[in-house]
Design a protein around this motif. Structure first.
Motif, PDB file in Angstrom:
ATOM      1  N   ALA A   1       0.831  -1.203   0.000  1.00 55.00           N
ATOM      2  CA  ALA A   1       0.000   0.000   0.000  1.00 55.00           C
ATOM      3  C   ALA A   1       0.868   1.256   0.000  1.00 55.00           C
ATOM      4  O   ALA A   1       0.587   2.221  -0.741  1.00 55.00           O
ATOM      5  CB  ALA A   1      -0.928  -0.019   1.210  1.00 55.00           C
TER       6      ALA A   1
ATOM      7  N   GLY B   1       1.066   4.053  -2.926  1.00 55.22           N
ATOM      8  CA  GLY B   1       0.769   5.441  -2.595  1.00 55.22           C
ATOM      9  C   GLY B   1       1.859   6.377  -3.066  1.00 55.22           C
ATOM     10  O   GLY B   1       1.583   7.487  -3.554  1.00 55.22           O
TER      11      GLY B   1
ATOM     12  N   ALA C   1      -5.466   5.177  -8.338  1.00 53.40           N
ATOM     13  CA  ALA C   1      -6.218   5.490  -7.114  1.00 53.40           C
ATOM     14  C   ALA C   1      -6.982   4.264  -6.620  1.00 53.40           C
ATOM     15  O   ALA C   1      -7.030   3.999  -5.410  1.00 53.40           O
ATOM     16  CB  ALA C   1      -7.177   6.643  -7.366  1.00 53.40           C
ATOM     17  N   ALA C   2      -7.573   3.502  -7.539  1.00 48.75           N
ATOM     18  CA  ALA C   2      -8.292   2.287  -7.153  1.00 48.75           C
ATOM     19  C   ALA C   2      -7.329   1.260  -6.574  1.00 48.75           C
ATOM     20  O   ALA C   2      -7.648   0.568  -5.583  1.00 48.75           O
ATOM     21  CB  ALA C   2      -9.023   1.705  -8.362  1.00 48.75           C
TER      22      ALA C   2
ATOM     23  N   ARG D   1      -6.384   2.330  -3.038  1.00 48.98           N
ATOM     24  CA  ARG D   1      -7.513   2.097  -2.129  1.00 48.98           C
ATOM     25  C   ARG D   1      -7.647   0.617  -1.803  1.00 48.98           C
ATOM     26  O   ARG D   1      -7.875   0.223  -0.657  1.00 48.98           O
ATOM     27  CB  ARG D   1      -8.794   2.626  -2.781  1.00 48.98           C
ATOM     28  CG  ARG D   1      -9.971   2.752  -1.822  1.00 48.98           C
ATOM     29  CD  ARG D   1     -11.171   3.389  -2.511  1.00 48.98           C
ATOM     30  NE  ARG D   1     -10.843   4.712  -3.026  1.00 48.98           N
ATOM     31  CZ  ARG D   1     -11.036   5.094  -4.282  1.00 48.98           C
ATOM     32  NH1 ARG D   1     -11.535   4.242  -5.170  1.00 48.98           N
ATOM     33  NH2 ARG D   1     -10.727   6.310  -4.664  1.00 48.98           N
TER      34      ARG D   1
ATOM     35  N   ARG E   1      -4.625  -0.503   0.523  1.00 50.10           N
ATOM     36  CA  ARG E   1      -4.719   0.015   1.888  1.00 50.10           C
ATOM     37  C   ARG E   1      -5.879  -0.632   2.652  1.00 50.10           C
ATOM     38  O   ARG E   1      -5.722  -1.020   3.814  1.00 50.10           O
ATOM     39  CB  ARG E   1      -4.884   1.525   1.844  1.00 50.10           C
ATOM     40  CG  ARG E   1      -3.572   2.231   1.522  1.00 50.10           C
ATOM     41  CD  ARG E   1      -3.708   3.733   1.467  1.00 50.10           C
ATOM     42  NE  ARG E   1      -2.394   4.353   1.283  1.00 50.10           N
ATOM     43  CZ  ARG E   1      -2.207   5.602   0.867  1.00 50.10           C
ATOM     44  NH1 ARG E   1      -3.258   6.370   0.589  1.00 50.10           N
ATOM     45  NH2 ARG E   1      -0.978   6.082   0.733  1.00 50.10           N
ATOM     46  N   ALA E   2      -7.030  -0.739   1.996  1.00 49.35           N
ATOM     47  CA  ALA E   2      -8.176  -1.357   2.667  1.00 49.35           C
ATOM     48  C   ALA E   2      -7.923  -2.829   2.944  1.00 49.35           C
ATOM     49  O   ALA E   2      -8.327  -3.359   3.980  1.00 49.35           O
ATOM     50  CB  ALA E   2      -9.437  -1.180   1.812  1.00 49.35           C
TER      51      ALA E   2
ATOM     52  N   GLY F   1     -13.662   0.285   2.269  1.00 46.49           N
ATOM     53  CA  GLY F   1     -12.647   0.680   1.296  1.00 46.49           C
ATOM     54  C   GLY F   1     -12.501  -0.333   0.185  1.00 46.49           C
ATOM     55  O   GLY F   1     -12.295   0.026  -0.991  1.00 46.49           O
TER      56      GLY F   1
ATOM     57  N   ASP G   1     -15.359   0.231  -2.133  1.00 49.98           N
ATOM     58  CA  ASP G   1     -15.111   1.406  -2.982  1.00 49.98           C
ATOM     59  C   ASP G   1     -14.128   1.063  -4.102  1.00 49.98           C
ATOM     60  O   ASP G   1     -14.303   1.478  -5.258  1.00 49.98           O
ATOM     61  CB  ASP G   1     -14.545   2.546  -2.141  1.00 49.98           C
ATOM     62  CG  ASP G   1     -15.581   3.147  -1.200  1.00 49.98           C
ATOM     63  OD1 ASP G   1     -16.784   2.931  -1.437  1.00 49.98           O
ATOM     64  OD2 ASP G   1     -15.172   3.806  -0.224  1.00 49.98           O
ATOM     65  N   ALA G   2     -13.074   0.319  -3.761  1.00 52.21           N
ATOM     66  CA  ALA G   2     -12.101  -0.076  -4.782  1.00 52.21           C
ATOM     67  C   ALA G   2     -12.757  -0.965  -5.831  1.00 52.21           C
ATOM     68  O   ALA G   2     -12.480  -0.840  -7.033  1.00 52.21           O
ATOM     69  CB  ALA G   2     -10.925  -0.800  -4.127  1.00 52.21           C
TER      70      ALA G   2
END
Length: 940
Positions: A784, A788, A800-801, A804, A807-808, A816, A819-820
């Protein structure tokens, strides 16, 4: 097992016509008429109808028809005449017809009679009248076939007007029906080009298709290669196939044949030019027979023969003298009009060459360049050899070597270059200069030299001439060395895959040749081309930043010519793409298209390669689905035009796009096709393209759970391109091979190591992919953080996906991950989206949120079919838990809208009990008991 044309073909599309005719037959119609063009399957259909009629208790009687029986009254219906004697005059026909009717009815014993008249257009007048009489009076049912291409006797044409007359009009088979027939005839995989070629040539005619298949088998053009059926070489028309075509063409008047022969040599041809070569009345007559059709392309109206086989057959039957006369006529006319269109020069030169006219080396080489730009490297080589024969010198040899290289005959191309001596060329130039100097000396001796000052001036002029000749010789040496180095470096780079050797060759040439004394754009253009090729070599040896810098110097210099700019874009576009500058990549690729159009080459190998390498940018900028459609269209264009090198590149692009989506079976199929094509039809990608293709194929196989084939593909890639040559796809494939073998720890280590190696070289998009792969195998903080850090340097939503998701996944945060998953779906990456949803479902379930977990699992269920059986660590957990079905999701959405079970049942055409059952199952999976709780879960 019967294969090919000998196999029993299914009715396919004609089955619907048969069912309709059989349904009509049950109601005892008086006439069934099957009409269609020659070869449309009329006979097969009426035979199937007859067989089914006999099984249903009908008595089937067959008429006998043929062109040579058309002048023999009633012979076609001998089977119906019984003991009746033929009459000699039409006045007695009425009496005979009534007796035949009565005798037929008496002989039937009450059994229904079906009179089958195949090719009823060949009936004589008396037979046609008797058939109509028997059908109209209801004595029998007539099943007649007629040819849409031929005149039909009036009584036969009137059969559909009798009470209960039924007509079936057979249209050409659709493309999918032709493909289905080929699948039934040729079991196993087939090259799509085989389907396309036979579809184009048959134009949906079952008879033509069978004869084409027969001809391909007989000539050996049809063969199996690596388990795939394919056409190898031209498809030569057999004698029977020519007979079938001639039957369709029919008898032609002299004027119509003249039009047809000209088009057979030169189609498509502008209507204005065609009318100037023949008569407008002849063209109109040819169009009236259906032999010729007109097509509109912008402001140009052209004419062509209605069927592609017409040209092959007509041309094969042209006497050589007539063929040469037409070619000379065409060439003279094109010369007179100025040969203004893009391909006019090539056509003109080929016609002139075929008739033996003298052509200058410059004209031949210009035509060779035009052929090469259109991927016709065989023609380019032929014209280059012809140019050498008439004194083209070094440029002709270089063009011949380039053609051999593009045909995949790299060693032969290198032999030509090795045999070229710049010194020999220079010696020729020196000899010419010496001869010119001797001529000048003779002139000096003959001149008036009584004035000493004038003689001194002559000597000064001679010395200046000597210096000029020396300067020209030096310039020629420099130019020749540069051209030879450019071609040798091209073969080293794109033929042998040796970027370091190519770069060294260019650098040595630039350092070892003096600047051109002549100067000017000609010499600057050569230097620009050398610099552009050097930039390509740097990119292919793993230096994208340095390669981009070199290309940028050419692109920003105001004096760089258009062709050198296009050559520089060959490096700039992929260099921008691999570094994550997606928007700049797309802008540069669009500019390349504009530039190619300005150069008169809107379609060329260089432009195809630029567009292909821009594909990376469409993935990172979230335009994968849009670009996949564009790639499919380019592939279809290459397939329909028979452009095999271009088809290979677009098959590679399509397979790689499918791999990004996660459609592993579709990806493997496309990449296997691309592997065959790129191996047989080299492109500017050279061995890199084939190795890229094989590495992506290995990834597809690994994702599908087949480590053996994945390893085989990687081994082949190493054979094609040495393992020490940088290739990011090779590094990205190896982790998934270990996943397929079950060693997830080693797979993750390989993915992280690949990210290190790729990142050090500056391939940021591939570095992102390697880090994302590591997170997909097993999330972690290390991944992650690295993603980043990479995010500010890569354009588009994909990074960005990825951040995410990593990290999630590292902190096990389900929201998260969800969202990804949505972001990956929006980007078109369905497999990664499914994995993200699966991990979200698992994390929701871990924290006791069963409702969101079931919804997330439902998304996995929805996406998994698009992944075509992919097997990854991220999907493994999804198989352990129940998910909402599509029907359950559909019903829950309507429940939330406030609809009752009964209202939902009416809308979905279900029973209320079925709706209630689905609703209860969904509530149980989501752990809810009311609409309010359902809304809370869905909102979460």
């Amino acid at each position: 097992m019967q294969v090919g044309a000998d196999a029993q073909w299914p009715l396919g599309e004609r089955d619907a016509d048969l069912r309709r005719l059989l349904t009509a037959l049950d109601s005892r119609p008086r006439a069934l008429v099957i009409d269609g063009p020659t070869g449309s399957g009329r006979t097969r259909l009426v035979d199937e109808l007859s067989r089914n009629a006999e099984q249903r208790g009908w008595q089937v009687i067959r008429a006998v028809t043929a062109p040579w029986l058309a002048d023999l009254p009633l012979v076609a219906l001998t089977a119906l005449l019984h003991d009746q004697t033929a009459v000699s005059t039409p006045d007695d026909h009425g009496s005979l017809f009534r007796r035949v009717r009565q005798a037929t009815v008496d002989a039937s014993g009450g059994q229904p009679i079906l009179l089958v008249v195949d090719d009823a257009h060949f009936l004589d007048d008396a037979s046609a009248a008797l058939v109509h009489f028997l059908a109209a009076t209801g004595a029998i049912t007539v099943a007649a076939t007629t040819c849409a291409d031929r005149p039909v006797p009036a009584p036969v044409a009137a059969l559909c007007a009798v009470p209960q007359g039924v007509r079936a009009d057979l249209r050409p088979l659709r493309r999918d029906s032709v493909v289905a027939l080929l699948a039934a005839s040729l079991p196993g995989p087939r090259d799509p080009a085989l389907d396309e070629r036979l579809w184009q040539l048959s134009q949906g005619s079952p008879l033509m298709l069978r004869e084409l298949l027969t001809a391909a088998q007989q000539t050996g053009a049809l063969r199996q290669d690596g388990g795939r059926w394919r056409l190898d070489g031209p498809l030569t028309a057999s004698r029977r196939l020519r007979d079938v075509v001639n039957l369709r063409i029919g008898q032609l008047s002299a004027g119509v044949r003249e039009v047809a022969e000209i088009l057979a040599v030169a189609q498509p041809l502008g209507v204005a030019m065609l009318e100037s070569l023949t008569s407008p009345e002849y063209l109109s007559a040819a169009e009236g027979t259906g032999l010729v059709v007109e097509r509109v392309d912008g402001r140009r109206v052209s004419a062509a023969l209605a069927h592609p086989l017409y040209a092959d057959v007509l041309r094969a039957e042209l006497p050589p003298a007539r063929l040469r006369a037409i070619q000379r006529q065409l060439a003279d006319r094109l010369d007179a009009t100025g040969a203004r269109r893009q391909d006019d020069l090539l056509r003109l030169v080929l016609w002139r060459s075929d008739v033996g006219d003298h052509l200058s080396p410059e004209v031949l080489l210009s035509a060779a360049d035009r052929a090469a730009a259109g991927y016709d490297h065989a023609t380019a080589g032929r014209l280059a050899v012809a140019a050498v024969a008439v004194g083209a010198g070094l440029r002709g040899h270089l063009a011949a070597a380039a053609a051999l290289h593009n045909l995949g005959r790299v060693d032969e191309a290198e032999q030509i270059l090795a045999g070229l001596s710049v010194d020999t060329e220079a010696e020729n130039t020196e000899a010419e200069n010496t001869e010119a100097e001797n001529d000048e000396a003779d002139d000096d001796e003959a001149a008036d030299n009584e004035v000493d000052e004038a003689a001194d001036n002559e000597v000064d002029d001679d010395e200046a001439g000597d210096r000029g000749a020396a300067d020209k010789k030096a310039a020629a040496d420099s130019w020749d060395q540069g051209q030879l180095a450019l071609h040798r470096a091209t073969i080293l780079l794109h033929g042998y895959g040796r970027p370091r050797a190519a770069a060294a060759t260019i650098a040595a040439t630039i350092a070892g040749t003096r600047p051109s004394v002549a100067g000017g754009a000609h010499d600057a253009g050569l230097r620009d081309e050398l610099d552009a090729l050097h930039a390509q070599a740097r990119l292919l040896r793993g230096e994208p930043a340095g390669a981009l810098d070199e290309a940028a110097r050419l692109l920003t210099h105001p004096d760089t010519g258009d062709r050198a700019v296009l050559a520089a874009l060959l490096t700039a576009v992929p260099a921008l793409a691999v570094q994550g500058r997606g928007r700049d990549t797309i802008d540069a690729a669009e500019y390349a298209c504009q530039l190619a159009t300005r150069l008169g080459e809107p379609s060329s190998p260089a432009l195809d390669l630029i567009e292909l390498t821009a594909s990376i940018a469409y993935v990172t900028t979230g335009r994968l689905v849009e670009h996949a459609e564009q790639v499919s269209e380019r592939y279809r264009q290459a397939l329909s035009t028979g452009n095999e090198p271009a088809r290979g590149m677009w098959a590679l692009a399509g397979g790689s796009m499918a791999l990004q989506r996660g459609a592993v079976v579709t990806a493997a199929e496309g990449l296997v096709e691309a592997t065959h094509l790129l191996a047989e039809h080299p492109t500017l990608l050279g061995p890199y393209g084939l190795a890229w293709c094989l590495c992506d194929l290995a990834t597809a196989y690994a994702l599908a759970g087949d480590p053996r084939r994945a390893q085989d593909a990687l081994d082949r890639a190493d054979d094609v391109l040495a393992a020490d040559i940088p290739l990011t796809q090779r590094l990205l494939a190896r982790p998934w091979l270990e996943v397929a073998r079950g060693d997830l720890a080693r797979a993750r280590d390989l993915a992280l190591a690949a990210a290190d190696e790729i990142g050090a070289a500056g391939f940021r998009v591939a570095q992102m992919q390697a880090l994302l792969d590591a997170a997909r195998i097993d999330p972690g903080d290390d991944v992650a953080d690295r993603l980043g850090a990479l995010a500010p340097r890569i354009d588009g939503p994909l990074i960005a996906a990825a951040v995410r998701f990593a990290r999630a996944g590292a902190v096990r945060e389900p929201g998260g991950l969800a969202d990804a998953a949505r972001a990956f779906e929006d980007a078109g990456m369905m497999l990664v989206a499914a994995e993200a949803w699966a991990r979200a479902a698992e994390e929701y379930r871990r924290v006791g949120r069963t409702g969101p977990a079931a919804l997330a699992a439902g998304h996995v269920t929805r996406l998994v079919p698009a992944c075509e059986g992919a097997s990854t660590p991220g999907l493994a957990a999804a198989r352990r838990h129940a998910a909402l079905t599509r029907r359950e999701e559909q019903i829950l959405r309507l429940v939330r809208e406030g609809l009752t079970n009964r209202q939902i049942a009416e809308r979905l055409v279900l029973s209320p009990r079925t709706v209630e059952s689905h609703r209860n199952n969904a509530y149980r999976k989501l752990d809810v008991t009311s609409v309010e709780e359902l809304s809370a879960v869905l909102d979460a």
